[in-house]
Design a protein around this motif. Structure first.
Motif, PDB file in Angstrom:
ATOM      1  N   GLU A  98       0.827  -1.204   0.000  1.00 31.82           N
ATOM      2  CA  GLU A  98       0.000   0.000   0.000  1.00 31.82           C
ATOM      3  C   GLU A  98       0.864   1.257   0.000  1.00 31.82           C
ATOM      4  O   GLU A  98       0.491   2.288  -0.570  1.00 31.82           O
ATOM      5  N   LYS A  99       2.046   1.172   0.638  1.00 30.82           N
ATOM      6  CA  LYS A  99       2.978   2.296   0.641  1.00 30.82           C
ATOM      7  C   LYS A  99       3.792   2.350  -0.653  1.00 30.82           C
ATOM      8  O   LYS A  99       4.071   3.436  -1.173  1.00 30.82           O
ATOM      9  N   LEU A 100       4.165   1.190  -1.155  1.00 31.71           N
ATOM     10  CA  LEU A 100       5.184   1.125  -2.206  1.00 31.71           C
ATOM     11  C   LEU A 100       4.680   0.534  -3.518  1.00 31.71           C
ATOM     12  O   LEU A 100       5.458  -0.028  -4.281  1.00 31.71           O
ATOM     13  N   ARG A 101       3.429   0.676  -3.810  1.00 35.64           N
ATOM     14  CA  ARG A 101       2.918   0.143  -5.071  1.00 35.64           C
ATOM     15  C   ARG A 101       3.668   0.777  -6.243  1.00 35.64           C
ATOM     16  O   ARG A 101       3.825   1.997  -6.303  1.00 35.64           O
ATOM     17  N   PRO A 102       4.180  -0.034  -7.183  1.00 31.94           N
ATOM     18  CA  PRO A 102       4.904   0.545  -8.330  1.00 31.94           C
ATOM     19  C   PRO A 102       3.985   1.390  -9.203  1.00 31.94           C
ATOM     20  O   PRO A 102       2.800   1.098  -9.347  1.00 31.94           O
ATOM     21  N   ARG A 103       4.557   2.453  -9.760  1.00 35.22           N
ATOM     22  CA  ARG A 103       3.834   3.340 -10.677  1.00 35.22           C
ATOM     23  C   ARG A 103       4.195   2.999 -12.124  1.00 35.22           C
ATOM     24  O   ARG A 103       5.170   2.316 -12.375  1.00 35.22           O
ATOM     25  N   ASP A 104       3.413   3.513 -13.052  1.00 35.19           N
ATOM     26  CA  ASP A 104       3.678   3.248 -14.468  1.00 35.19           C
ATOM     27  C   ASP A 104       5.084   3.674 -14.881  1.00 35.19           C
ATOM     28  O   ASP A 104       5.700   3.052 -15.747  1.00 35.19           O
ATOM     29  N   LYS A 105       5.584   4.743 -14.261  1.00 32.19           N
ATOM     30  CA  LYS A 105       6.886   5.269 -14.677  1.00 32.19           C
ATOM     31  C   LYS A 105       8.069   4.511 -14.099  1.00 32.19           C
ATOM     32  O   LYS A 105       9.217   4.787 -14.464  1.00 32.19           O
ATOM     33  N   ASP A 106       7.819   3.555 -13.194  1.00 24.89           N
ATOM     34  CA  ASP A 106       8.900   2.776 -12.609  1.00 24.89           C
ATOM     35  C   ASP A 106       9.236   1.585 -13.502  1.00 24.89           C
ATOM     36  O   ASP A 106       8.359   1.004 -14.144  1.00 24.89           O
ATOM     37  N   PHE A 107      10.507   1.217 -13.536  1.00 24.65           N
ATOM     38  CA  PHE A 107      10.916   0.006 -14.234  1.00 24.65           C
ATOM     39  C   PHE A 107      10.618  -1.207 -13.356  1.00 24.65           C
ATOM     40  O   PHE A 107      10.516  -1.097 -12.138  1.00 24.65           O
ATOM     41  N   PHE A 108      10.519  -2.362 -13.993  1.00 24.25           N
ATOM     42  CA  PHE A 108      10.160  -3.579 -13.274  1.00 24.25           C
ATOM     43  C   PHE A 108      10.914  -4.761 -13.859  1.00 24.25           C
ATOM     44  O   PHE A 108      10.847  -5.011 -15.071  1.00 24.25           O
ATOM     45  N   VAL A 109      11.637  -5.481 -13.007  1.00 22.12           N
ATOM     46  CA  VAL A 109      12.393  -6.657 -13.422  1.00 22.12           C
ATOM     47  C   VAL A 109      11.944  -7.829 -12.556  1.00 22.12           C
ATOM     48  O   VAL A 109      11.907  -7.725 -11.331  1.00 22.12           O
ATOM     49  N   ILE A 110      11.599  -8.931 -13.185  1.00 24.40           N
ATOM     50  CA  ILE A 110      11.231 -10.140 -12.456  1.00 24.40           C
ATOM     51  C   ILE A 110      12.423 -11.091 -12.471  1.00 24.40           C
ATOM     52  O   ILE A 110      12.992 -11.377 -13.520  1.00 24.40           O
ATOM     53  N   LYS A 111      12.797 -11.556 -11.282  1.00 25.47           N
ATOM     54  CA  LYS A 111      13.965 -12.438 -11.153  1.00 25.47           C
ATOM     55  C   LYS A 111      13.535 -13.849 -10.756  1.00 25.47           C
ATOM     56  O   LYS A 111      12.580 -14.023 -10.002  1.00 25.47           O
ATOM     57  N   PRO A 112      14.256 -14.869 -11.241  1.00 21.90           N
ATOM     58  CA  PRO A 112      13.918 -16.242 -10.886  1.00 21.90           C
ATOM     59  C   PRO A 112      14.677 -16.770  -9.683  1.00 21.90           C
ATOM     60  O   PRO A 112      14.357 -17.839  -9.160  1.00 21.90           O
ATOM     61  N   GLN A 113      15.712 -16.029  -9.256  1.00 19.71           N
ATOM     62  CA  GLN A 113      16.549 -16.491  -8.154  1.00 19.71           C
ATOM     63  C   GLN A 113      16.906 -15.317  -7.254  1.00 19.71           C
ATOM     64  O   GLN A 113      16.363 -14.227  -7.396  1.00 19.71           O
ATOM     65  N   TYR A 118      20.829 -12.248 -11.873  1.00 17.65           N
ATOM     66  CA  TYR A 118      20.872 -13.603 -12.407  1.00 17.65           C
ATOM     67  C   TYR A 118      19.684 -13.869 -13.336  1.00 17.65           C
ATOM     68  O   TYR A 118      18.523 -13.807 -12.929  1.00 17.65           O
ATOM     69  N   ALA A 119      19.986 -14.168 -14.607  1.00 18.36           N
ATOM     70  CA  ALA A 119      18.976 -14.543 -15.599  1.00 18.36           C
ATOM     71  C   ALA A 119      17.897 -13.478 -15.769  1.00 18.36           C
ATOM     72  O   ALA A 119      16.733 -13.795 -16.010  1.00 18.36           O
ATOM     73  N   THR A 120      18.280 -12.206 -15.644  1.00 17.95           N
ATOM     74  CA  THR A 120      17.357 -11.096 -15.884  1.00 17.95           C
ATOM     75  C   THR A 120      17.997 -10.124 -16.858  1.00 17.95           C
ATOM     76  O   THR A 120      19.185 -10.230 -17.182  1.00 17.95           O
ATOM     77  N   ASN A 121      17.231  -9.126 -17.283  1.00 21.55           N
ATOM     78  CA  ASN A 121      17.788  -8.105 -18.165  1.00 21.55           C
ATOM     79  C   ASN A 121      18.281  -6.887 -17.397  1.00 21.55           C
ATOM     80  O   ASN A 121      18.560  -5.845 -17.987  1.00 21.55           O
ATOM     81  N   LEU A 122      18.420  -7.007 -16.065  1.00 21.05           N
ATOM     82  CA  LEU A 122      18.897  -5.874 -15.269  1.00 21.05           C
ATOM     83  C   LEU A 122      20.259  -5.354 -15.726  1.00 21.05           C
ATOM     84  O   LEU A 122      20.433  -4.130 -15.833  1.00 21.05           O
ATOM     85  N   PRO A 123      21.252  -6.207 -16.005  1.00 25.69           N
ATOM     86  CA  PRO A 123      22.547  -5.678 -16.457  1.00 25.69           C
ATOM     87  C   PRO A 123      22.425  -4.825 -17.720  1.00 25.69           C
ATOM     88  O   PRO A 123      23.067  -3.772 -17.836  1.00 25.69           O
TER      89      PRO A 123
END
Length: 206
Positions: A98-113, A118-123
Motif C-alpha cells: 500500500e505504501k510502495l505500489r509501483p507506478r507506471d513510470k517505474d521500471f520492473f524486473v522479475i527475477k527467478p533467483q 541472475y537470468a534477468t535483463n537488469l545488467p
C-alpha cells in the motif's frame, strides 16, 4: 524475465544505446510480497519500517530524474508478470505494498533467483540507463539483497545499502549481511537518518 519498458504511453523507455555511466538507480527488492513465507511474521514489521525509508529515497531519485527499478521474485509463478504479482500481493491487506505500489513510470524486473542480476535483463537495463551506482533496498538483507549486492560489486557498481531500508528475519542476520557488504563490497550502509540521499549522490560523483 524482462523489465516492462514502454508497455503503455506512461511506462518508462530505456534508451536504445548505452548511456554514459553517471547516474544512480534505486533498486526495490522483493517488496511486492504476500508475506506468506516461513518467518514472514518477523520480517513484515521490518519491511513496513523499510518502506518508509524507501519512500524518502524514491522521492529523492525522482527529484534528480534517476531511475527507480522494482526487482522482484516470481515466487515460482513462471507465467507471472508485473500486474499479476501486484494483484496477488494485494489479495489481502498489505501495508507494505500500500505504501510502495509501483507506478507506471517505474521500471520492473522479475527475477527467478536470489540475485537481481541472475537470468534477468537488469545488467542490460542499467547500461542503457547509464547507471554507475546503486542504492539497494528491500528484503531480505541476508538473501536477495546480499546476492544482488555481490553481483553488483563484481560489476563495479558503487553501492549504498541503507540499513533502515532493508530487513531480515533477525537483527543478527541483518548485521551479518550488512557487515559483509560494507567490508567486502565497499558498500555504504549508513541509514537515511544519518546520510542524506543528495549528500550521497554528490559524494559518489567525485
Amino acid at each position: 524475465m524482462q523489465a516492462e519498458i514502454g508497455e503503455d504511453d506512461k511506462a518508462p523507455r530505456a534508451p536504445s544505446r548505452d548511456q554514459d555511466r553517471a547516474r544512480g538507480a534505486l533498486l526495490i527488492i522483493d517488496m511486492i510480497n504476500c508475506f506468506d513465507f516461513s518467518g514472514a511474521e518477523t520480517v513484515l514489521p521490518k519491511a513496513i519500517l523499510a518502506a518508509d525509508a524507501i519512500l524518502g529515497l524514491r522521492a529523492a531519485f525522482e527529484r534528480r530524474g534517476w531511475p527507480i527499478i522494482y526487482v522482484n521474485d516470481n515466487f515460482g509463478e513462471w507465467h507471472s508478470e508485473r500486474s499479476r504479482l501486484v494483484e496477488r500481493a494485494l489479495s489481502h491487506p498489505n501495508p507494505v505494498l500500500e505504501k510502495l505500489r509501483p507506478r507506471d513510470k517505474d521500471f520492473f524486473v522479475i527475477k527467478p533467483q536470489f540475485s537481481g542480476f541472475y537470468a534477468t535483463n537488469l545488467p542490460v537495463l542499467l547500461s542503457k540507463l547509464g547507471v554507475d551506482r546503486l542504492v539497494l533496498t528491500g528484503i531480505a538483507t541476508d538473501i536477495c539483497v546480499l546476492f544482488t549486492a555481490a553481483d553488483a560489486h563484481m560489476r563495479d557498481y558503487r553501492l549504498w545499502i541503507p540499513r533502515n531500508a532493508v530487513g531480515a528475519e533477525t537483527a543478527e542476520h541483518d548485521q551479518w549481511a550488512l557487515s559483509i557488504m560494507e567490508k567486502s563490497m565497499a558498500a555504504e550502509t549508513a541509514p537515511t537518518d544519518d546520510l542524506n540521499a543528495e549528500t550521497w549522490f554528490e559524494r559518489r560523483l567525485g
